[in-house]
Motif scaffolding. Structure first.
Motif, PDB file in Angstrom:
ATOM      1  N   ASP A  27      43.471  48.045  35.038  1.00  0.00           N
ATOM      2  CA  ASP A  27      43.556  46.708  34.436  1.00  0.00           C
ATOM      3  C   ASP A  27      44.712  46.563  33.448  1.00  0.00           C
ATOM      4  OD1 ASP A  27      42.568  47.863  32.101  1.00  0.00           O
ATOM      5  OD2 ASP A  27      40.923  46.446  31.872  1.00  0.00           O
ATOM      6  N   ASP A  28      45.259  47.669  32.958  1.00  0.00           N
ATOM      7  CA  ASP A  28      46.418  47.595  32.062  1.00  0.00           C
ATOM      8  C   ASP A  28      47.697  47.223  32.802  1.00  0.00           C
ATOM      9  OD1 ASP A  28      44.909  48.268  29.853  1.00  0.00           O
ATOM     10  OD2 ASP A  28      45.357  50.411  30.010  1.00  0.00           O
ATOM     11  N   HIS A  29      47.727  47.484  34.107  1.00  0.00           N
ATOM     12  CA  HIS A  29      48.938  47.289  34.883  1.00  0.00           C
ATOM     13  C   HIS A  29      48.854  46.117  35.857  1.00  0.00           C
ATOM     14  CE1 HIS A  29      49.901  51.165  33.224  1.00  0.00           C
ATOM     15  NE2 HIS A  29      48.822  51.675  33.765  1.00  0.00           N
ATOM     16  N   ALA A  30      47.691  45.555  36.034  1.00  0.00           N
ATOM     17  CA  ALA A  30      47.515  44.490  37.023  1.00  0.00           C
ATOM     18  C   ALA A  30      47.899  43.140  36.429  1.00  0.00           C
ATOM     19  CB  ALA A  30      46.069  44.461  37.506  1.00  0.00           C
ATOM     20  N   GLY A  31      48.475  42.293  37.278  1.00  0.00           N
ATOM     21  CA  GLY A  31      48.854  40.954  36.847  1.00  0.00           C
ATOM     22  C   GLY A  31      47.826  39.899  37.185  1.00  0.00           C
ATOM     23  N   SER A  32      46.895  40.237  38.088  1.00  0.00           N
ATOM     24  CA  SER A  32      45.857  39.283  38.490  1.00  0.00           C
ATOM     25  C   SER A  32      44.622  40.063  38.938  1.00  0.00           C
ATOM     26  CB  SER A  32      46.351  38.407  39.644  1.00  0.00           C
ATOM     27  OG  SER A  32      46.478  39.184  40.827  1.00  0.00           O
ATOM     28  N   ALA A  33      43.526  39.329  39.081  1.00  0.00           N
ATOM     29  CA  ALA A  33      42.298  39.970  39.562  1.00  0.00           C
ATOM     30  C   ALA A  33      42.490  40.482  40.986  1.00  0.00           C
ATOM     31  CB  ALA A  33      41.128  38.992  39.500  1.00  0.00           C
ATOM     32  N   TRP A  34      43.282  39.768  41.805  1.00  0.00           N
ATOM     33  CA  TRP A  34      43.541  40.223  43.177  1.00  0.00           C
ATOM     34  C   TRP A  34      44.303  41.541  43.169  1.00  0.00           C
ATOM     35  CZ3 TRP A  34      40.438  38.176  46.328  1.00  0.00           C
ATOM     36  CH2 TRP A  34      40.104  36.825  46.288  1.00  0.00           C
ATOM     37  N   GLU A  35      45.288  41.647  42.288  1.00  0.00           N
ATOM     38  CA  GLU A  35      46.059  42.883  42.177  1.00  0.00           C
ATOM     39  C   GLU A  35      45.160  44.022  41.687  1.00  0.00           C
ATOM     40  OE1 GLU A  35      49.887  44.347  39.624  1.00  0.00           O
ATOM     41  OE2 GLU A  35      49.885  42.265  40.318  1.00  0.00           O
ATOM     42  N   LEU A  36      44.284  43.705  40.757  1.00  0.00           N
ATOM     43  CA  LEU A  36      43.338  44.701  40.260  1.00  0.00           C
ATOM     44  C   LEU A  36      42.408  45.174  41.380  1.00  0.00           C
ATOM     45  CD1 LEU A  36      42.265  46.258  37.823  1.00  0.00           C
ATOM     46  CD2 LEU A  36      40.897  44.261  37.232  1.00  0.00           C
ATOM     47  N   LEU A  37      41.965  44.246  42.198  1.00  0.00           N
ATOM     48  CA  LEU A  37      41.122  44.598  43.341  1.00  0.00           C
ATOM     49  C   LEU A  37      41.873  45.534  44.290  1.00  0.00           C
ATOM     50  CD1 LEU A  37      38.463  44.168  44.958  1.00  0.00           C
ATOM     51  CD2 LEU A  37      39.609  42.231  46.052  1.00  0.00           C
ATOM     52  N   GLY A  38      43.087  45.173  44.626  1.00  0.00           N
ATOM     53  CA  GLY A  38      43.872  45.990  45.543  1.00  0.00           C
ATOM     54  C   GLY A  38      44.161  47.378  45.000  1.00  0.00           C
ATOM     55  N   SER A  76      41.365  35.656  34.011  1.00  0.00           N
ATOM     56  CA  SER A  76      42.309  36.649  33.500  1.00  0.00           C
ATOM     57  C   SER A  76      41.875  38.039  33.975  1.00  0.00           C
ATOM     58  CB  SER A  76      42.350  36.609  31.970  1.00  0.00           C
ATOM     59  OG  SER A  76      41.154  37.138  31.435  1.00  0.00           O
ATOM     60  N   VAL A  77      42.815  38.953  33.975  1.00  0.00           N
ATOM     61  CA  VAL A  77      42.521  40.331  34.371  1.00  0.00           C
ATOM     62  C   VAL A  77      41.477  40.931  33.434  1.00  0.00           C
ATOM     63  CG1 VAL A  77      43.493  42.661  34.618  1.00  0.00           C
ATOM     64  CG2 VAL A  77      44.776  40.681  35.438  1.00  0.00           C
ATOM     65  N   ASP A  78      41.593  40.648  32.152  1.00  0.00           N
ATOM     66  CA  ASP A  78      40.628  41.180  31.188  1.00  0.00           C
ATOM     67  C   ASP A  78      39.219  40.660  31.463  1.00  0.00           C
ATOM     68  OD1 ASP A  78      42.496  42.706  29.844  1.00  0.00           O
ATOM     69  OD2 ASP A  78      42.912  41.160  28.338  1.00  0.00           O
ATOM     70  N   ASP A  79      39.108  39.372  31.769  1.00  0.00           N
ATOM     71  CA  ASP A  79      37.784  38.812  32.073  1.00  0.00           C
ATOM     72  C   ASP A  79      37.212  39.437  33.345  1.00  0.00           C
ATOM     73  OD1 ASP A  79      37.751  37.201  29.847  1.00  0.00           O
ATOM     74  OD2 ASP A  79      38.311  35.364  30.919  1.00  0.00           O
ATOM     75  N   ALA A  80      38.022  39.519  34.385  1.00  0.00           N
ATOM     76  CA  ALA A  80      37.547  40.112  35.644  1.00  0.00           C
ATOM     77  C   ALA A  80      37.143  41.565  35.441  1.00  0.00           C
ATOM     78  CB  ALA A  80      38.629  39.993  36.716  1.00  0.00           C
ATOM     79  N   SER A  81      37.914  42.289  34.660  1.00  0.00           N
ATOM     80  CA  SER A  81      37.588  43.684  34.366  1.00  0.00           C
ATOM     81  C   SER A  81      36.283  43.787  33.577  1.00  0.00           C
ATOM     82  CB  SER A  81      38.735  44.338  33.593  1.00  0.00           C
ATOM     83  OG  SER A  81      38.455  45.681  33.310  1.00  0.00           O
ATOM     84  N   ASP A  82      36.107  42.890  32.618  1.00  0.00           N
ATOM     85  CA  ASP A  82      34.861  42.878  31.838  1.00  0.00           C
ATOM     86  C   ASP A  82      33.660  42.580  32.729  1.00  0.00           C
ATOM     87  OD1 ASP A  82      36.294  43.445  29.554  1.00  0.00           O
ATOM     88  OD2 ASP A  82      36.218  41.382  28.767  1.00  0.00           O
ATOM     89  N   TRP A  83      33.823  41.667  33.682  1.00  0.00           N
ATOM     90  CA  TRP A  83      32.723  41.346  34.604  1.00  0.00           C
ATOM     91  C   TRP A  83      32.353  42.565  35.442  1.00  0.00           C
ATOM     92  CZ3 TRP A  83      35.383  36.312  36.668  1.00  0.00           C
ATOM     93  CH2 TRP A  83      35.357  35.334  35.661  1.00  0.00           C
ATOM     94  N   THR A  84      33.368  43.319  35.870  1.00  0.00           N
ATOM     95  CA  THR A  84      33.065  44.514  36.675  1.00  0.00           C
ATOM     96  C   THR A  84      32.350  45.557  35.837  1.00  0.00           C
ATOM     97  OG1 THR A  84      35.203  45.581  36.266  1.00  0.00           O
ATOM     98  CG2 THR A  84      35.039  44.141  38.197  1.00  0.00           C
TER      99      THR A  84
END
Length: 170
Positions: free
Chosen positions: A42-53, A114-122
């Motif tokens: 999550d520190d390097h991702a620009g979007s939730a989709w990128e974080l997923l990938g 945001s990436v932070d929100d998506a990461s928090d949800w996970t």
């Protein structure tokens, strides 16, 4: 004398299906590893989709490694085809257990979170799954409700602690 077969409801069958897929060492390991991958990425991702990938592909590599190891240790006894099929079934829990967290990332991508929100949800989804697993472990042992709840809380906390350790190791 006639035997009456107990008819299981669709809900009972669904709970049994979930139990088989989520209540395995591979599933719990996969859940913790996947949560670690997400937290690291999550520190390097620009979007939730990128974080997923960037978190799904390492999980798939771990799954393939698990299947390979299981197949390699069993194929001398059971044959390559049978061992590979069993290895895939055995390791599938790694993939199933990551689904709630992955769905959080999909929702984050769809909702443009945001990436932070998506990461928090996970992280929340992972903690909830661990708590449910802990609760059910104590339920199966016939423990009282208060013990089940303490078991759920302690399982979730221990899981989060292991995830934090995984992050520091990587």
């Amino acid at each position: 004398m006639t035997d009456t077969a107990e008819t299981r409801t669709a809900w009972d069958r669904f709970k049994a299906w979930l139990d088989v897929r989520f209540r395995s060492p591979a599933a719990i390991y996969g859940l913790i590893v996947y949560a670690s991958f997400i937290t690291i990425a999550d520190d390097h991702a620009g979007s939730a989709w990128e974080l997923l990938g960037s978190s799904v592909f390492p999980l798939l590599v771990f799954y393939i490694a698990h299947v390979f190891a299981h197949t390699l240790t069993e194929h001398g006894t059971h044959g390559l085809r049978h061992s590979t099929r069993e290895a895939m079934r055995h390791g599938a829990g790694m993939l199933y257990a990551s689904l709630p967290a992955a769905l959080c990332l999909v929702w984050g991508g769809i909702s443009n979170a945001s990436v932070d929100d998506a990461s928090d949800w996970t992280a929340l989804a992972t903690t909830i799954v661990l708590a449910i697993l802990g609760y059910n472990a104590y339920r199966r042992r016939g423990s009282r409700l208060v013990v089940r709840l303490v078991g759920a809380l302690s399982t979730a906390v221990l899981g989060v602690f292991i995830i934090v350790l995984e992050i520091y190791v990587h």
